[in-house]
Scaffold this motif. Sequence first.
Motif, PDB file in Angstrom:
ATOM      1  N   GLY A 111       0.844  -1.195   0.000  1.00  9.19           N
ATOM      2  CA  GLY A 111       0.000   0.000   0.000  1.00  9.19           C
ATOM      3  C   GLY A 111       0.871   1.234   0.000  1.00  9.19           C
ATOM      4  N   THR A 112       0.269   2.378   0.268  1.00  6.53           N
ATOM      5  CA  THR A 112       0.990   3.650   0.331  1.00  6.53           C
ATOM      6  C   THR A 112       0.739   4.295   1.685  1.00  6.53           C
ATOM      7  OG1 THR A 112      -0.883   4.809  -0.690  1.00  6.53           O
ATOM      8  CG2 THR A 112       0.878   4.007  -2.150  1.00  6.53           C
ATOM      9  N   ARG A 113       1.723   5.037   2.135  1.00  8.81           N
ATOM     10  CA  ARG A 113       1.639   5.714   3.432  1.00  8.81           C
ATOM     11  C   ARG A 113       2.343   7.064   3.304  1.00  8.81           C
ATOM     12  NH1 ARG A 113      -1.113   5.357   8.402  1.00  8.81           N
ATOM     13  NH2 ARG A 113       0.174   6.306  10.025  1.00  8.81           N
ATOM     14  N   GLU A 114       1.558   8.145   3.357  1.00  9.25           N
ATOM     15  CA  GLU A 114       2.079   9.509   3.278  1.00  9.25           C
ATOM     16  C   GLU A 114       2.936   9.704   2.021  1.00  9.25           C
ATOM     17  OE1 GLU A 114       4.097  10.467   6.851  1.00  9.25           O
ATOM     18  OE2 GLU A 114       2.299  10.326   8.116  1.00  9.25           O
ATOM     19  N   GLY A 115       2.447   9.189   0.902  1.00 13.22           N
ATOM     20  CA  GLY A 115       3.135   9.371  -0.365  1.00 13.22           C
ATOM     21  C   GLY A 115       4.303   8.439  -0.603  1.00 13.22           C
ATOM     22  N   ILE A 116       4.486   7.418   0.229  1.00 11.37           N
ATOM     23  CA  ILE A 116       5.594   6.465   0.095  1.00 11.37           C
ATOM     24  C   ILE A 116       5.012   5.070  -0.106  1.00 11.37           C
ATOM     25  CG2 ILE A 116       7.599   5.427   1.231  1.00 11.37           C
ATOM     26  CD1 ILE A 116       7.980   8.024   2.725  1.00 11.37           C
ATOM     27  N   SER A 117       5.539   4.358  -1.065  1.00  9.30           N
ATOM     28  CA  SER A 117       5.087   2.992  -1.327  1.00  9.30           C
ATOM     29  C   SER A 117       5.638   2.052  -0.264  1.00  9.30           C
ATOM     30  CB  SER A 117       5.536   2.537  -2.715  1.00  9.30           C
ATOM     31  OG  SER A 117       5.012   3.396  -3.719  1.00  9.30           O
TER      32      SER A 117
END
Length: 303
Positions: A111-117
């Motif tokens: 997934g993604t978290r704060e624009g980071i994969s």
Amino acid sequence: MAGRTLCQSLVGVSRRSFNKVPSIKNTRSITLSRPLFNTDHNDTVSVETTSAETLVPPADILKKVSMRRTIAPAATMTPHNLSIAKLLAAGLHLGHSTSLWEPATLPFIFGTREGISIINLEHTLVYLRRACNVAREIALRGGSILFVGTRPGFQDLTIDAARTCEGYHVSGKWIPGTLTNAHQVLGRHASPDPEDPGRPPKTYKPDLIVLLNPLENKIAIAEAQLNKIPIVAITDTDYDPRLVTYPIPANDDSIRGVELIAQVIASAAKDGGFRRKQLLDQKEKESKFSRNQHYQQQQQQRR
């Protein structure tokens, strides 16, 4: 009055005793003494003195060692004690920004978290164990493994991984033509043939390349593909995993994580080399035993 005079006398005694204590401002070193008492009263009592200067090692002994080498690992990482928790602690789940996302890495992304994969470490564990099996099998068959890590900070861990499994390493810049034009690039460094010194020396190619930073070594990947050499590479979310033979989806910017992957693969290759030595020793013992039996049978027939 009696209490006052008694108090004054005690204060005077304490002042006189304090004035008798020697000053240690001018002393250069403080000596520590420890008496050694013996049960025999006829023997003399020996005293060992140790100065503070002797407790400090000389300056020539202290050498400049990198911080990574000074901190010894708690336990050597092997494919047997590998787990998702250790991969998570090494920071291998952190990918690049979503703006640098490579669509081919979609099956490996959690997934993604704060624009980071975020990389799915379940896939990382599976692909890392597959790479370990490949390295173990190549070492078992007597093949050579080349570790390539040219990014700043990867030099020491690349050399250590190669020494662990008695392999080879490239910790500097990859010279173009190392594989496609090996006679010109590596021929001057190879030892000449003792039987025919005039003959050009032989150069050998690795059977497996472990690439720790594939993004900066596109030339090495192209040369390995031309020579049909399999490649094990750490592929981040900004790199196409289809360009290498055995990709390992993980973070390639974490020095701690890259060291973990290199150490695990080197441990697997070392295990394969150890098994190869055991098999060779067993075959040699069996051949000696068969020769001895054949010799005994011949002696019996002659009698």
